[in-house]
Design an enzyme around this catalytic site. Structure first.
Site, PDB file in Angstrom:
ATOM      1  N   GLU A 175     -17.444 -30.161   2.697  1.00 31.23           N
ATOM      2  CA  GLU A 175     -17.649 -30.847   0.844  1.00 31.23           C
ATOM      3  C   GLU A 175     -16.279 -31.697   1.360  1.00 31.23           C
ATOM      4  O   GLU A 175     -16.001 -32.412   2.342  1.00 31.23           O
ATOM      5  CB  GLU A 175     -16.345 -29.290   0.572  1.00 31.23           C
ATOM      6  CG  GLU A 175     -15.399 -30.322  -0.475  1.00 31.23           C
ATOM      7  CD  GLU A 175     -16.915 -30.568  -1.695  1.00 31.23           C
ATOM      8  OE1 GLU A 175     -17.825 -29.995  -2.538  1.00 31.23           O
ATOM      9  OE2 GLU A 175     -16.627 -31.749  -1.925  1.00 31.23           O
ATOM     10  N   SER A 224     -16.676 -29.839 -20.105  1.00 28.57           N
ATOM     11  CA  SER A 224     -15.578 -29.411 -21.687  1.00 28.57           C
ATOM     12  C   SER A 224     -15.118 -27.842 -21.622  1.00 28.57           C
ATOM     13  O   SER A 224     -14.870 -27.436 -22.281  1.00 28.57           O
ATOM     14  CB  SER A 224     -17.069 -29.775 -22.433  1.00 28.57           C
ATOM     15  OG  SER A 224     -18.064 -29.035 -21.995  1.00 28.57           O
ATOM     16  N   HIS A 262     -21.858 -22.160 -22.557  1.00 29.94           N
ATOM     17  CA  HIS A 262     -22.737 -21.958 -23.523  1.00 29.94           C
ATOM     18  C   HIS A 262     -23.404 -20.731 -23.514  1.00 29.94           C
ATOM     19  O   HIS A 262     -23.699 -20.199 -23.250  1.00 29.94           O
ATOM     20  CB  HIS A 262     -23.549 -23.276 -23.039  1.00 29.94           C
ATOM     21  CG  HIS A 262     -22.730 -24.973 -23.337  1.00 29.94           C
ATOM     22  ND1 HIS A 262     -22.380 -25.549 -24.150  1.00 29.94           N
ATOM     23  CD2 HIS A 262     -22.670 -25.505 -22.072  1.00 29.94           C
ATOM     24  CE1 HIS A 262     -21.728 -26.324 -24.095  1.00 29.94           C
ATOM     25  NE2 HIS A 262     -21.942 -26.824 -22.769  1.00 29.94           N
ATOM     26  N   VAL A 302     -21.223 -35.215   4.859  1.00 34.73           N
ATOM     27  CA  VAL A 302     -22.871 -35.298   5.725  1.00 34.73           C
ATOM     28  C   VAL A 302     -23.661 -36.866   5.716  1.00 34.73           C
ATOM     29  O   VAL A 302     -23.915 -36.846   4.650  1.00 34.73           O
ATOM     30  CB  VAL A 302     -23.883 -33.489   4.621  1.00 34.73           C
ATOM     31  CG1 VAL A 302     -25.405 -34.411   5.027  1.00 34.73           C
ATOM     32  CG2 VAL A 302     -23.047 -32.795   4.740  1.00 34.73           C
ATOM     33  N   LYS A 312     -24.278 -32.313 -26.879  1.00 34.64           N
ATOM     34  CA  LYS A 312     -24.442 -31.198 -27.786  1.00 34.64           C
ATOM     35  C   LYS A 312     -23.375 -31.358 -28.735  1.00 34.64           C
ATOM     36  O   LYS A 312     -23.790 -31.378 -29.035  1.00 34.64           O
ATOM     37  CB  LYS A 312     -23.793 -29.788 -27.005  1.00 34.64           C
ATOM     38  CG  LYS A 312     -25.454 -28.962 -26.425  1.00 34.64           C
ATOM     39  CD  LYS A 312     -24.330 -27.799 -25.378  1.00 34.64           C
ATOM     40  CE  LYS A 312     -25.389 -27.469 -24.162  1.00 34.64           C
ATOM     41  NZ  LYS A 312     -25.397 -29.016 -23.203  1.00 34.64           N
ATOM     42  N   ARG A 317     -21.744 -35.967 -14.773  1.00 30.37           N
ATOM     43  CA  ARG A 317     -23.566 -34.653 -14.910  1.00 30.37           C
ATOM     44  C   ARG A 317     -24.001 -35.482 -13.988  1.00 30.37           C
ATOM     45  O   ARG A 317     -24.877 -36.154 -14.384  1.00 30.37           O
ATOM     46  CB  ARG A 317     -23.871 -34.545 -16.625  1.00 30.37           C
ATOM     47  CG  ARG A 317     -22.993 -34.115 -17.898  1.00 30.37           C
ATOM     48  CD  ARG A 317     -23.739 -34.175 -19.313  1.00 30.37           C
ATOM     49  NE  ARG A 317     -22.846 -34.354 -20.206  1.00 30.37           N
ATOM     50  CZ  ARG A 317     -22.143 -35.401 -20.414  1.00 30.37           C
ATOM     51  NH1 ARG A 317     -22.576 -36.620 -20.060  1.00 30.37           N
ATOM     52  NH2 ARG A 317     -21.306 -35.351 -21.779  1.00 30.37           N
ATOM     53  N   CYS A 322       7.662 -25.775 -12.474  1.00 26.59           N
ATOM     54  CA  CYS A 322       7.301 -26.296 -13.147  1.00 26.59           C
ATOM     55  C   CYS A 322       7.593 -25.585 -14.177  1.00 26.59           C
ATOM     56  O   CYS A 322       7.265 -24.731 -14.826  1.00 26.59           O
ATOM     57  CB  CYS A 322       6.154 -26.220 -13.261  1.00 26.59           C
ATOM     58  SG  CYS A 322       4.488 -27.037 -14.323  1.00 26.59           S
ATOM     59  N   CYS A 365       7.409 -26.502 -17.810  1.00 22.54           N
ATOM     60  CA  CYS A 365       6.371 -26.657 -18.981  1.00 22.54           C
ATOM     61  C   CYS A 365       5.013 -25.637 -18.372  1.00 22.54           C
ATOM     62  O   CYS A 365       4.724 -24.856 -20.014  1.00 22.54           O
ATOM     63  CB  CYS A 365       5.652 -27.814 -18.730  1.00 22.54           C
ATOM     64  SG  CYS A 365       6.962 -29.588 -18.893  1.00 22.54           S
ATOM     65  N   CYS A 425       4.915 -32.532 -19.770  1.00 21.14           N
ATOM     66  CA  CYS A 425       5.014 -33.736 -19.068  1.00 21.14           C
ATOM     67  C   CYS A 425       4.380 -34.161 -17.871  1.00 21.14           C
ATOM     68  O   CYS A 425       4.977 -35.370 -17.154  1.00 21.14           O
ATOM     69  CB  CYS A 425       6.666 -33.513 -18.217  1.00 21.14           C
ATOM     70  SG  CYS A 425       6.902 -32.514 -16.607  1.00 21.14           S
TER      71      CYS A 425
END
Lengths: 421, 497
Positions: free
Chosen positions: B31, B45, B49, B172, B254, B324, B413, B415, B450
């Protein structure tokens, strides 16, 4: 379940002053819950001076100001827990806390004072387009890193927003060897104190550009620059006014929001203008026996006013615990701002219970020169005072006397307005 | 010598690593980012689907429906947050209704379970309110929401536990065909392998074109999203969008949708714009404006408008962009390359790629195993060991946790209620977090209101302590993204100028 007469949530200037006042008014069994490793809250990272002019008539640094109150806490043997987070609170005044030593506990209080302070509005809330590199900090976060952790956050800085922390940080960055390219303010005026603009920008010849804001963030790994542009009346960028500033650091000083997650837990009504709870003249929220003060109530410009307000909240909490609070009797009078007054605190008062004097604090929504602050009882003007200047950055105050309020029969609402004449 | 090299650790590479680990193979994932899930799979999103709108007969349609069906078991095995909240595509005029009926026909061809065309009454049985202009719509009950980065991280973690090697920060540079397979070059290390699996997202064309003469082209197509505060979560249940007619970005998406994330924030988005830079996930003023103006205009149709009558601009807590990887063929490119034996593509995995990826990976691996007679790994463990984070515990569990480990008593944290113990666990987990963003993805520290204002310096300090490095070496997202500098450095810099 451990029980306390009074639990104060937050050990900053508001929480400490409130606890001390409660103790001085006869409340014995008090516990302060503080998230940080020491009392004082955000004051501990405010190492500049200018605190305490009203309270102590001398210029103190933030830690010095905090220390004066912390000493009283120690001397009066008021109990406090550090490194302790409150994770839940309900209307029955049960408080769930966590810390490493006591574990998770539920504490019961007769009264609670909320003094959680405020948080900074983050980049996300501004929706500035662009990438998400390292090097973007809210000004207060940078202040903490530099003043407490002892590290620098960058070398070449653009500051967005001219709130007080942003101004203070402009000077702080210069003193630590960084270059501050520019301070950009979206509004046509600064929301910070005049003295901070003079001492932190003018004295270091840092340009302050009004009506400018960031329209793009550049950089992949670390910030490489920011594009600023001038905004039109609709707050849309004016084409041709774009300016690219090379920098590795962007500090955001774009507003503070009272911390009220716990108030929400307890279903306490918040004022959408202050983002703090709606309170009466005792600084009591609509949950009986839960009081609030400091920046959790509304954002202050000077800590001295926080301390004053907190003392009133502390005194009233003590009265409440002793059963001295007058509850049902007396009439509820609404307080509000209009015509340029953004909000008032408190939002209502009890004409019977109120102290001999009541300080109403408010902020204006724009800059006014030679305007009048007027107070209306129902439709009748009872106060009309000329002010050379009113700005959104500085909190305004007026005092009402109890006899003034009680003399006026059928009083339903008190309105504070800004009038040209 | 590896048997299989997977290039890219997004949802495609992660799904493949997980599937390949079920066989007796020596596998490595390479990676280029500093963490897994660093590209396309992070900014989308988060929608699982149903498969109602992918054109019948395409790979997108086939694997969307197959993938969707796998999510219950997969997410329960891997302890990834997932729910099926259903999808509604509403209509405000007859042309829209016509489109709804077309979608229903398409859904039936794709064998999407349970899809219905509903009139207004029918819609109101699912949501209590719709704006008065809404006349009906399509309902797809299998639509769901997942946490995409939790899914990728969980797949990678589980692959790692099943002995897949991971090499991060490894881009790579070259792939050469050899007698026995391939020779893969990265700046730090070279790899010999029998098989190569190309899961390089927006860069998959470059990887393919290094070895195959069947050239492909991937266009990065940007989608931007806005996140709204959790306070709105009681008002958003079903994923809701308008028929894609007359929408910004029209056929490429969509449609603009409103959906509840698994973390209770609300996601709005997204548009579609082709861009040139394959790593440019920056948000744009045009893209964000497109979303806000769309929702300002159409808010009144949505169920949430009953309680929150106007689009609440002040509830925006963040925005993000994603890319995408759009193949010019407009479909997933999957399977063994025709001209290069042992080289497999999983390319062009754009929406509904997140949903489809587990099924595509299964299919590719099955084919490879059949063709090359690869033996099953009997020791494969599919169920992920998972320590519940503090924020997911009930009160008794929390009390117990702090008693056993004091670090659960240190809330870092507030929150998102993330404790020091949670952060340390994320750092020392398999494929543990080594950057502030990696901690954020694994624990949610810094994702709340925050946005890390209070906790990010503390997170950085814990990283420094646990990794045994100096605070100045801690990064936000890998090399070059340092956050802190020594104070003396700036002083000496000033003196030298």
């Amino acid at each position: 379940m451990k029980a306390y007469d009074l639990i104060v949530i937050g050990g900053g200037p508001a929480g400490m002053a409130a606890a001390i006042a409660a103790k001085e008014n006869g409340c014995e069994n008090i516990l302060i819950l503080e998230r940080g490793p020491m009392l004082g809250g955000i004051l501990n990272q405010c190492i500049h001076n200018g605190f305490g002019l009203h309270t102590f008539h001398e210029e103190l640094t933030g830690p010095e100001y905090a220390a004066r109150y912390a000493e009283k806490i120690y001397n009066q043997r008021i109990d406090y827990w550090l490194n302790t987070t409150v994770i839940h609170m309900d209307r029955e005044k049960r408080v769930t806390v966590v810390n490493a030593n006591e574990g998770l506990q539920i504490l019961q209080a007769k009264a609670i004072i909320l003094a959680m302070g405020c948080r900074e509005r983050p980049r996300g809330a501004l929706n500035i387009p662009g990438s998400r590199p390292a090097g973007i900090f809210s000004a207060g976060t940078a202040q903490r890193i530099i003043n407490i952790d002892g590290y620098m956050v960058g070398h070449s800085v653009v500051i967005l927003g001219s709130g007080d922390i942003g101004l203070i940080m402009a000077r702080r960055m210069i003193l630590d060897g960084a270059k501050v390219r520019v301070v950009a303010e979206l509004l046509p005026y600064s929301s910070g104190l005049k003295r901070n603009i003079v001492q932190c920008l003018d004295d270091f010849t840092i340009p302050l550009k009004f009506r400018y804001t960031a329209i793009k963030i550049h950089g992949d790994k670390r910030l490489t620059g920011v594009t600023l542009a001038r905004m039109d009346e609709m707050n849309k960028p004016i084409p041709g006014t774009e300016e690219f500033y090379e920098c590795d650091t962007l500090l955001l000083s774009v507003g503070l929001v009272p911390e009220n997650e716990l108030s929400n837990d307890a279903g306490i009504t918040l004022d959408p203008r202050t983002c703090g709870p709606v309170v009466n003249d005792s600084f009591e929220t609509d949950a009986e026996g839960i009081f609030v003060c400091g920046n959790a109530l509304h954002v202050h410009d000077l800590v001295d006013y926080v301390s004053q307000e907190a003392e009133t909240a502390g005194k009233n909490a003590a009265r409440f615990i002793q059963g001295m609070a007058i509850r049902e009797k007396g009439k509820k009078v609404t307080l509000c701002g209009s015509d340029g007054v953004r909000y008032t605190v408190p939002q209502f008062l009890n004409s019977n219970r109120m102290d001999e004097k009541l300080t109403i604090r408010f902020r204006v929504g724009d800059v006014y020169h030679n305007a009048f602050v007027s107070v209306y009882f129902n439709d009748q003007r009872v106060l009309h005072r000329k002010k050379p200047i009113l700005t959104p950055g500085e909190m305004e105050m007026i005092e009402l006397r109890k006899d003034q309020v009680n003399r006026f029969t059928d009083l339903e609402s008190i309105t504070v307005k800004i009038e040209k004449e | 010598m590896y048997d299989a090299i997977i290039i890219g650790a997004g949802i495609s590479g992660a799904s493949l690593a997980f599937e390949l680990a079920k066989y007796k193979l020596h596998i490595a994932v390479i990676e280029k980012g500093s963490d897994v899930c660093a590209g396309t799979s992070r900014g989308n999103s988060a929608t699982v689907h149903s498969g109602h709108d992918a054109a019948y007969g395409t790979n997108k349609a086939i694997y969307n429906v197959l993938g969707n069906a796998m999510f219950d078991t997969l997410c329960s095995d891997l302890k990834v947050p997932f729910f099926r909240n259903g999808t509604i595509i509403f209509a405000i005029n007859d042309a829209d209704m016509e489109e709804v009926r077309r979608l229903k026909h398409n859904a039936d061809l794709n064998r999407v379970p349970g899809v219905e065309v509903l009139d207004r009454e029918g819609l109101l049985k699912i949501e209590n309110y719709f704006g008065p202009e809404v006349i009906g719509g399509l309902y797809a009950p299998t639509g769901g929401m997942v946490c995409p980065y939790s899914l990728v991280i969980a797949l990678c973690e589980q692959a790692y536990r099943n002995h897949v090697d991971f090499f991060l920060n490894s881009k790579v540079e070259r792939i050469q065909k050899t007698k026995s397979g391939f020779f893969v070059t990265t700046p730090k290390k070279n790899f010999e392998t029998k098989f190569v699996f190309n899961c390089a997202g927006t860069h998959a064309d470059e990887i393919n074109n290094l070895v195959s003469s069947n050239k492909i082209t991937i266009t990065p197509r940007k989608g931007e999203h806005i996140i709204l505060d959790k306070k709105l979560s009681p008002y958003v249940r079903t994923t809701i969008s308008q028929t894609p007619l007359n929408l910004p970005g029209g056929g490429h998406t969509k449609g603009m949708g409103i959906m509840p994330s698994v973390d209770k924030t609300i996601i709005l988005g997204c548009g579609a714009h082709d861009v040139t830079d394959k790593d440019d996930t920056a948000t744009t003023s045009i893209g964000l404006e497109e979303i806000t103006s769309y929702f300002e205009k159409n808010w009144r149709h949505l169920p949430i408008s009953e309680k929150i009558p106007k689009f609440p601009r002040n509830m925006i807590i963040n925005a993000f962009g994603g890319l995408r990887p759009h193949a010019t063929t407009d479909d997933f490119i999957i399977g063994e390359s025709e001209d290069v034996k042992g080289f497999f593509n999983m390319a062009g995995i754009e929406s509904p790629g997140l949903t489809a990826a587990p099924a595509i990976a299964q299919k590719i691996v099955q084919e490879a195993a059949d063709k090359y007679h690869i033996e099953k790994n009997d020791f494969f463990v599919s169920i992920r060991d998972y320590e519940k984070p503090f924020r997911e515990m009930d009160e008794d569990e929390r009390r117990q946790a702090v008693m056993n480990n004091k670090e659960y008593g240190e809330i870092v944290c507030r929150c998102e209620l993330v404790t020091k113990a949670d952060i340390i666990a994320a750092i020392h987990a398999p494929l543990g977090a080594s950057t502030v963003n990696a901690v954020k993805m694994r624990t949610r520290a810094g994702m709340g209101r925050c946005q890390g204002g209070f906790c990010s310096p503390v997170v950085a300090k814990i990283l420094a302590e646990e990794l045994g490095i100096d605070l100045t070496e801690v990064t936000q997202s890998g090399e070059g993204s340092n956050i802190f500098f020594p104070k003396t450095e700036s002083l000496s810099q000033r003196n030298s100028e």
